[in-house]
Design a protein around this motif. Sequence first.
Motif, mmCIF file in Angstrom:
data_model
loop_
_atom_site.group_PDB
_atom_site.id
_atom_site.type_symbol
_atom_site.label_atom_id
_atom_site.label_comp_id
_atom_site.label_asym_id
_atom_site.label_seq_id
_atom_site.Cartn_x
_atom_site.Cartn_y
_atom_site.Cartn_z
ATOM 1 N N ALA A 160 0.821 -1.224 0.000
ATOM 2 C CA ALA A 160 0.000 0.000 0.000
ATOM 3 C C ALA A 160 0.844 1.259 0.000
ATOM 4 O O ALA A 160 0.404 2.315 -0.482
ATOM 5 N N VAL A 161 2.061 1.193 0.555
ATOM 6 C CA VAL A 161 2.950 2.365 0.629
ATOM 7 C C VAL A 161 4.373 1.918 0.292
ATOM 8 O O VAL A 161 4.722 0.739 0.452
ATOM 9 N N PRO A 162 5.231 2.846 -0.162
ATOM 10 C CA PRO A 162 6.607 2.485 -0.507
ATOM 11 C C PRO A 162 7.533 2.496 0.703
ATOM 12 O O PRO A 162 8.619 3.095 0.676
ATOM 13 N N HIS A 163 7.106 1.823 1.766
ATOM 14 C CA HIS A 163 7.899 1.786 2.983
ATOM 15 C C HIS A 163 7.977 0.356 3.485
ATOM 16 O O HIS A 163 7.328 -0.543 2.940
ATOM 17 N N ARG A 164 8.754 0.134 4.534
ATOM 18 C CA ARG A 164 8.878 -1.186 5.122
ATOM 19 C C ARG A 164 7.594 -1.504 5.886
ATOM 20 O O ARG A 164 7.363 -1.019 6.987
ATOM 21 N N VAL A 165 6.745 -2.342 5.290
ATOM 22 C CA VAL A 165 5.457 -2.716 5.881
ATOM 23 C C VAL A 165 5.593 -4.088 6.522
ATOM 24 O O VAL A 165 6.265 -4.972 5.991
ATOM 25 N N MET A 166 4.961 -4.276 7.678
ATOM 26 C CA MET A 166 5.020 -5.576 8.356
ATOM 27 C C MET A 166 3.627 -6.001 8.785
ATOM 28 O O MET A 166 2.739 -5.163 9.011
ATOM 29 N N GLU A 167 3.448 -7.298 8.891
ATOM 30 C CA GLU A 167 2.194 -7.827 9.410
ATOM 31 C C GLU A 167 2.211 -7.701 10.931
ATOM 32 O O GLU A 167 3.236 -7.919 11.573
ATOM 33 N N THR A 168 1.088 -7.327 11.511
ATOM 34 C CA THR A 168 1.033 -7.090 12.945
ATOM 35 C C THR A 168 0.009 -7.990 13.619
ATOM 36 O O THR A 168 -1.018 -8.344 13.023
ATOM 37 N N ALA A 169 0.301 -8.351 14.862
ATOM 38 C CA ALA A 169 -0.639 -9.140 15.661
ATOM 39 C C ALA A 169 -1.695 -8.261 16.319
ATOM 40 O O ALA A 169 -2.590 -8.771 16.998
ATOM 41 N N PHE A 170 -1.583 -6.947 16.100
ATOM 42 C CA PHE A 170 -2.528 -6.004 16.709
ATOM 43 C C PHE A 170 -3.196 -5.195 15.605
ATOM 44 O O PHE A 170 -2.691 -4.150 15.193
ATOM 45 N N PRO A 171 -4.323 -5.680 15.080
ATOM 46 C CA PRO A 171 -4.985 -5.014 13.939
ATOM 47 C C PRO A 171 -5.365 -3.574 14.241
ATOM 48 O O PRO A 171 -5.578 -3.190 15.392
ATOM 49 N N GLY A 172 -5.466 -2.786 13.169
ATOM 50 C CA GLY A 172 -5.821 -1.385 13.286
ATOM 51 C C GLY A 172 -7.300 -1.176 13.527
ATOM 52 O O GLY A 172 -8.084 -2.138 13.594
ATOM 53 N N ASP B 237 10.493 5.363 6.971
ATOM 54 C CA ASP B 237 10.138 4.421 8.031
ATOM 55 C C ASP B 237 11.319 4.159 8.950
ATOM 56 O O ASP B 237 12.479 4.418 8.617
ATOM 57 N N ALA B 238 11.017 3.636 10.135
ATOM 58 C CA ALA B 238 12.016 3.473 11.189
ATOM 59 C C ALA B 238 13.122 2.507 10.797
ATOM 60 O O ALA B 238 14.297 2.731 11.126
ATOM 61 N N VAL B 239 12.787 1.422 10.105
ATOM 62 C CA VAL B 239 13.802 0.443 9.709
ATOM 63 C C VAL B 239 14.790 1.067 8.732
ATOM 64 O O VAL B 239 16.008 0.920 8.867
ATOM 65 N N THR B 240 14.268 1.777 7.745
ATOM 66 C CA THR B 240 15.143 2.429 6.771
ATOM 67 C C THR B 240 16.029 3.470 7.441
ATOM 68 O O THR B 240 17.226 3.564 7.159
ATOM 69 N N ALA C 30 17.459 -5.614 11.536
ATOM 70 C CA ALA C 30 17.885 -4.916 10.316
ATOM 71 C C ALA C 30 19.251 -4.262 10.450
ATOM 72 O O ALA C 30 19.825 -3.845 9.453
ATOM 73 N N VAL C 31 19.773 -4.138 11.682
ATOM 74 C CA VAL C 31 21.043 -3.452 11.886
ATOM 75 C C VAL C 31 22.013 -4.352 12.643
ATOM 76 O O VAL C 31 21.622 -5.362 13.237
ATOM 77 N N THR C 32 23.289 -3.961 12.641
ATOM 78 C CA THR C 32 24.310 -4.721 13.367
ATOM 79 C C THR C 32 24.874 -3.924 14.538
ATOM 80 O O THR C 32 25.875 -4.320 15.128
#
Length: 526
Positions: free
Chosen positions: A390-402, A425-428, A466-468
Amino acid sequence: MVTVLDYGAGNVRSVVNAIGSLGREVRFVERPEDILQAERLVFPGVGAFGEMMRVLRHRGYVEPLLAYLRSDRPFLGICLGLQALFEGSEEAPGEDGLGFFPGIVRRFRVDLAVPHIGWNGIKARKPSVLFRGVEGNEKVYFVHSYHVEPRDPSVVLTATDYGVEFVSAVEKGRVAAVQFHPEKSGPVGLKILKNFLEGTGAPVLPRVVEPKTQLAKRIIACLDVRANDRGDLVVTKGDQYDVREKGQVRNLGKPVDLARRYYEEGADEITFLNITGFRDFPLKDMPMLEVLRRTSEKVFVPLTIGGGIRDYTDKDGTRYGALQVASEYFRSGADKVSIGSDAVTVVEEVLKTGAPTGRSAIEEISRVYGSQAVVISIDPRRVYVPSPDAVPHRVMETAFPGPGGERYCWYQCTVKGGREGRPVDAVTLARVCEDLGAGEILLNCIDRDGTNLGFDLELIHAVREAVTIPVIASSGAGCPEHFLEVFTRTRAEAALAAGIFHRREVGIGEVKELLRGKVPVRLPLG
């Protein structure tokens, strides 16, 4: 009289304060001759190896320093002051070290976060006066990406484990050097420093408690500092970043007093966030610098300061660089600086152009002071979306629906105290900042701030994987079990809390007691 070799980089105030707390006077090296005239010489090094050696050569310190070392007079090197004793470092190929000890300085090659930041143990390899009163199970504070590899095993004083076993201290005669920071290692560090200053008594070999040392999970107390409506600096706390209650700024105590309390309760680090820093230029914000100075006189654990670490041009047209701002904080007692909103601006520019400029605050500060001195404070909020694309960002599936049943979300970075969202986004953001030279991520979450519902584990897991570099979990802690949860369900290296500590709802000792035996922690001794 103790002579301190200050070559102009990093926080030497804490070393001076630690020596002063032990009843000794300090003078600084101002000329090469001062080195040769020293009774006891302390060399605290913080920053980058190449920059350090260039400054030493430019000031004419190399030859008198070597002469002092060869005369076997009392010397204590700290962190980079240890690495300088060797022939060279992978951090600065082609830049010679002092070469007093044969060997090289190498970067960690481990499947763990680098820099190695936090409280770890030391295993004594031979007796030393430095160990008088030191127990084998005590931990000391490390912050480094490189370690020494001596070619002469007889000089090895201690070893420490971090993916590999590395040399954490050396000693030959009256010349000693440690990779850890005794001035930031609480009571045990002060013992080691006191033993060096006294230099008497029989050498001691502490008993080995465990065959391997372990890096402790850090518990960090955070103090949001701002001026109240009367202009006094106070510690406050927001609910989803709103710090006012009934129209007044919440006043939870005085910054210096609270920092001292948390140190005595066993906090592993103290973080100050100057939450008016994006409006008020820090070099003019003398009260905040004074808070650091006064805190470092009595608090011997690492101090981080955030707020306003940026380039600035005043009303007269005078330009101040972010490096200059950071330098003032370091000289006032900070060990690390935290960059927030301005990191978002830097990353947006990198994503737009495809290349770093080399002149951003992150790059400049890490180049001079080392990556371990730069913390990136990320303030994201959840944005729910109906699908992964839906957006050009790092999207993830969540256990807490909107609110509309959405099963996907992304974490939008914000600026200006969470009041303005940005298209990154935070990951980027975390990944790009690591590439630019940052050494640690402080990961907040607007949605969890002040809720006492626990840390946002989905966010923390996504960024840490995502980071070291190390990640500090923040926002949402409401009970000791939340700390156990974040350490056992994510790979976060540290967890930070504010309001529950300020209001005495949860104590730092209570958190560590729950963690004892479940995850490695630094426990108060005695």
